[in-house]
Design a protein around this motif. Structure first.
Motif, PDB file in Angstrom:
ATOM      1  N   GLU A  33      37.539  34.154  28.557  1.00 19.58           N
ATOM      2  CA  GLU A  33      37.696  34.557  27.166  1.00 19.58           C
ATOM      3  C   GLU A  33      36.795  35.726  26.787  1.00 19.58           C
ATOM      4  O   GLU A  33      36.870  36.230  25.672  1.00 19.58           O
ATOM      5  N   ASN A  34      35.941  36.162  27.726  1.00 15.61           N
ATOM      6  CA  ASN A  34      35.084  37.322  27.478  1.00 15.61           C
ATOM      7  C   ASN A  34      34.475  37.790  28.791  1.00 15.61           C
ATOM      8  O   ASN A  34      34.564  37.100  29.817  1.00 15.61           O
ATOM      9  N   ALA A  35      33.853  38.959  28.740  1.00 18.07           N
ATOM     10  CA  ALA A  35      33.276  39.563  29.941  1.00 18.07           C
ATOM     11  C   ALA A  35      32.153  38.715  30.519  1.00 18.07           C
ATOM     12  O   ALA A  35      31.986  38.656  31.750  1.00 18.07           O
ATOM     13  N   GLU A  36      31.394  38.058  29.671  1.00 17.14           N
ATOM     14  CA  GLU A  36      30.293  37.221  30.146  1.00 17.14           C
ATOM     15  C   GLU A  36      30.814  36.098  31.046  1.00 17.14           C
ATOM     16  O   GLU A  36      30.249  35.821  32.104  1.00 17.14           O
ATOM     17  N   GLN A  37      31.888  35.458  30.636  1.00 16.36           N
ATOM     18  CA  GLN A  37      32.474  34.389  31.446  1.00 16.36           C
ATOM     19  C   GLN A  37      33.009  34.921  32.768  1.00 16.36           C
ATOM     20  O   GLN A  37      33.060  34.197  33.752  1.00 16.36           O
ATOM     21  N   ALA A  38      33.426  36.177  32.787  1.00 17.01           N
ATOM     22  CA  ALA A  38      34.070  36.758  33.965  1.00 17.01           C
ATOM     23  C   ALA A  38      33.084  37.276  35.012  1.00 17.01           C
ATOM     24  O   ALA A  38      33.508  37.735  36.073  1.00 17.01           O
ATOM     25  N   LYS A  39      31.798  37.217  34.730  1.00 14.53           N
ATOM     26  CA  LYS A  39      30.819  37.676  35.718  1.00 14.53           C
ATOM     27  C   LYS A  39      31.050  36.964  37.038  1.00 14.53           C
ATOM     28  O   LYS A  39      31.253  35.760  37.074  1.00 14.53           O
ATOM     29  N   GLY A  40      31.030  37.693  38.111  1.00 16.57           N
ATOM     30  CA  GLY A  40      31.274  37.115  39.423  1.00 16.57           C
ATOM     31  C   GLY A  40      32.728  37.186  39.850  1.00 16.57           C
ATOM     32  O   GLY A  40      33.047  36.943  41.007  1.00 16.57           O
ATOM     33  N   ASP A  41      33.620  37.509  38.952  1.00 11.60           N
ATOM     34  CA  ASP A  41      35.033  37.683  39.279  1.00 11.60           C
ATOM     35  C   ASP A  41      35.337  39.167  39.150  1.00 11.60           C
ATOM     36  O   ASP A  41      35.419  39.703  38.047  1.00 11.60           O
ATOM     37  N   VAL A  42      35.482  39.839  40.282  1.00 12.93           N
ATOM     38  CA  VAL A  42      35.616  41.295  40.296  1.00 12.93           C
ATOM     39  C   VAL A  42      36.826  41.759  39.490  1.00 12.93           C
ATOM     40  O   VAL A  42      36.721  42.672  38.661  1.00 12.93           O
ATOM     41  N   LEU A  43      37.966  41.135  39.694  1.00  9.91           N
ATOM     42  CA  LEU A  43      39.175  41.555  38.986  1.00  9.91           C
ATOM     43  C   LEU A  43      39.005  41.381  37.483  1.00  9.91           C
ATOM     44  O   LEU A  43      39.231  42.310  36.706  1.00  9.91           O
ATOM     45  N   THR A  46      36.480  43.791  35.917  1.00  2.00           N
ATOM     46  CA  THR A  46      37.027  45.147  35.827  1.00  2.00           C
ATOM     47  C   THR A  46      38.008  45.253  34.670  1.00  2.00           C
ATOM     48  O   THR A  46      38.019  46.253  33.949  1.00  2.00           O
ATOM     49  N   LEU A  47      38.808  44.231  34.465  1.00  2.00           N
ATOM     50  CA  LEU A  47      39.764  44.255  33.357  1.00  2.00           C
ATOM     51  C   LEU A  47      39.040  44.227  32.007  1.00  2.00           C
ATOM     52  O   LEU A  47      39.458  44.902  31.072  1.00  2.00           O
ATOM     53  N   PHE A  48      37.954  43.476  31.911  1.00  2.00           N
ATOM     54  CA  PHE A  48      37.208  43.437  30.656  1.00  2.00           C
ATOM     55  C   PHE A  48      36.510  44.765  30.354  1.00  2.00           C
ATOM     56  O   PHE A  48      36.132  45.015  29.208  1.00  2.00           O
ATOM     57  N   GLU A  49      36.333  45.605  31.356  1.00  2.00           N
ATOM     58  CA  GLU A  49      35.759  46.928  31.120  1.00  2.00           C
ATOM     59  C   GLU A  49      36.735  47.845  30.383  1.00  2.00           C
ATOM     60  O   GLU A  49      36.336  48.863  29.829  1.00  2.00           O
ATOM     61  N   GLU A  51      38.818  48.925  27.358  1.00  2.00           N
ATOM     62  CA  GLU A  51      38.697  48.718  25.916  1.00  2.00           C
ATOM     63  C   GLU A  51      39.890  47.917  25.388  1.00  2.00           C
ATOM     64  O   GLU A  51      41.028  48.134  25.797  1.00  2.00           O
ATOM     65  N   HIS A  52      39.616  46.984  24.531  1.00  2.00           N
ATOM     66  CA  HIS A  52      40.574  46.127  23.814  1.00  2.00           C
ATOM     67  C   HIS A  52      40.995  44.875  24.592  1.00  2.00           C
ATOM     68  O   HIS A  52      41.671  44.024  24.023  1.00  2.00           O
ATOM     69  N   VAL A  53      40.644  44.736  25.869  1.00  2.00           N
ATOM     70  CA  VAL A  53      40.985  43.514  26.605  1.00  2.00           C
ATOM     71  C   VAL A  53      40.099  42.387  26.085  1.00  2.00           C
ATOM     72  O   VAL A  53      38.870  42.502  26.068  1.00  2.00           O
ATOM     73  N   SER A  54      40.727  41.282  25.659  1.00  2.00           N
ATOM     74  CA  SER A  54      39.961  40.181  25.074  1.00  2.00           C
ATOM     75  C   SER A  54      40.103  38.854  25.824  1.00  2.00           C
ATOM     76  O   SER A  54      39.376  37.908  25.527  1.00  2.00           O
ATOM     77  N   ASN A  55      41.030  38.758  26.777  1.00  2.00           N
ATOM     78  CA  ASN A  55      41.233  37.518  27.526  1.00  2.00           C
ATOM     79  C   ASN A  55      41.956  37.853  28.814  1.00  2.00           C
ATOM     80  O   ASN A  55      42.871  38.672  28.813  1.00  2.00           O
ATOM     81  N   VAL A  56      41.535  37.212  29.902  1.00  2.00           N
ATOM     82  CA  VAL A  56      42.171  37.400  31.210  1.00  2.00           C
ATOM     83  C   VAL A  56      42.448  36.021  31.789  1.00  2.00           C
ATOM     84  O   VAL A  56      41.561  35.161  31.817  1.00  2.00           O
ATOM     85  N   PHE A  57      43.675  35.816  32.231  1.00  2.00           N
ATOM     86  CA  PHE A  57      44.057  34.547  32.846  1.00  2.00           C
ATOM     87  C   PHE A  57      44.958  34.851  34.030  1.00  2.00           C
ATOM     88  O   PHE A  57      45.917  35.600  33.902  1.00  2.00           O
ATOM     89  N   TYR A  58      44.625  34.290  35.203  1.00  2.00           N
ATOM     90  CA  TYR A  58      45.531  34.471  36.332  1.00  2.00           C
ATOM     91  C   TYR A  58      45.527  33.263  37.253  1.00  2.00           C
ATOM     92  O   TYR A  58      44.563  32.521  37.349  1.00  2.00           O
ATOM     93  N   VAL A  59      46.673  33.084  37.875  1.00  2.00           N
ATOM     94  CA  VAL A  59      46.876  32.016  38.839  1.00  2.00           C
ATOM     95  C   VAL A  59      48.062  32.414  39.713  1.00  2.00           C
ATOM     96  O   VAL A  59      49.021  33.012  39.239  1.00  2.00           O
ATOM     97  N   PRO A  83      43.386  48.385  38.277  1.00  2.00           N
ATOM     98  CA  PRO A  83      42.590  47.381  38.995  1.00  2.00           C
ATOM     99  C   PRO A  83      43.426  46.226  39.538  1.00  2.00           C
ATOM    100  O   PRO A  83      43.072  45.628  40.559  1.00  2.00           O
ATOM    101  N   LEU A  84      44.539  45.932  38.887  1.00  2.00           N
ATOM    102  CA  LEU A  84      45.398  44.858  39.380  1.00  2.00           C
ATOM    103  C   LEU A  84      45.971  45.210  40.747  1.00  2.00           C
ATOM    104  O   LEU A  84      45.970  44.393  41.663  1.00  2.00           O
TER     105      LEU A  84
END
Length: 186
Positions: A33-43, A46-49, A51-59, A83-84
């Protein structure tokens, strides 16, 4: 490197779903839900870098990106694609690794574990396919007495209909096997 097969709008106007030819994971979802949570996940980092990306979910073979409502989707999609496409495809995981990742709820009695398995089977069969088709999902966070806590992921995480109508629909369905159960979105 995953190749993008399709880019789809979702019911959430602030989320877009990317379907891929190669998997990013094998059954293990990643929801941030934010860049802080995504630390350690390269993809995700990078997506949170972008501008305007607010949530990333993948499976598996799809990724959903949610924006803050301020971006132009065609431009944002082009930025996300870079980056994808550079992300590594998933390495094979053993069945034991996947089973371990899915058993996030611990310390339940045998009775509550059986209840939870029945609830998850129903959700897997009748709820998750629709949510995943729209670029989202849900994860069961906890079961305490007659309270089932769930957390929406991806496009569903910020979609107004998830919090209202979808939650009530899921609760009604789950009550077909657990009549007194109440759902709580966390």
């Amino acid at each position: 490197m995953p190749k993008i097969a399709e880019i789809e709008d979702t019911p959430n106007p602030n989320a877009v779903k990317f379907t891929l030819h190669e998997p990013l994971t094998w059954g293990i979802s990643h929801s941030y839900e934010n860049a802080e949570q995504a630390k350690g996940d390269v993809l995700a980092s990078t997506l949170f870098e972008i501008e305007h990306v607010s949530n990333v979910f993948y499976v598996d073979r799809w990724l959903t990106v949610t924006q803050d409502g301020e971006a132009d989707w065609p431009e944002l999609v082009r930025l996300i694609a870079v980056p994808l496409r550079a992300a590594p495809a998933a390495a094979a995981h053993s069945a034991a690794t996947i089973a371990e990742a899915r058993s996030a709820i611990a310390d339940l009695s045998d009775e509550d574990q059986a209840r939870l398995e029945n609830i998850n089977a129903l959700i897997d069969q009748q709820i998750r396919p629709s949510l995943q088709g729209d670029g989202g999902d849900l994860t069961v966070v906890g079961l305490v007495g007659n309270y089932l806590s769930i957390h929406y992921q991806g496009a569903c995480g910020t979609c107004p209909s998830s919090i209202a109508g979808t939650l009530k629909g899921i609760e009604n369905l789950v009550r077909t096997i657990e009549p007194d159960l109440e759902l709580i979105a966390v």
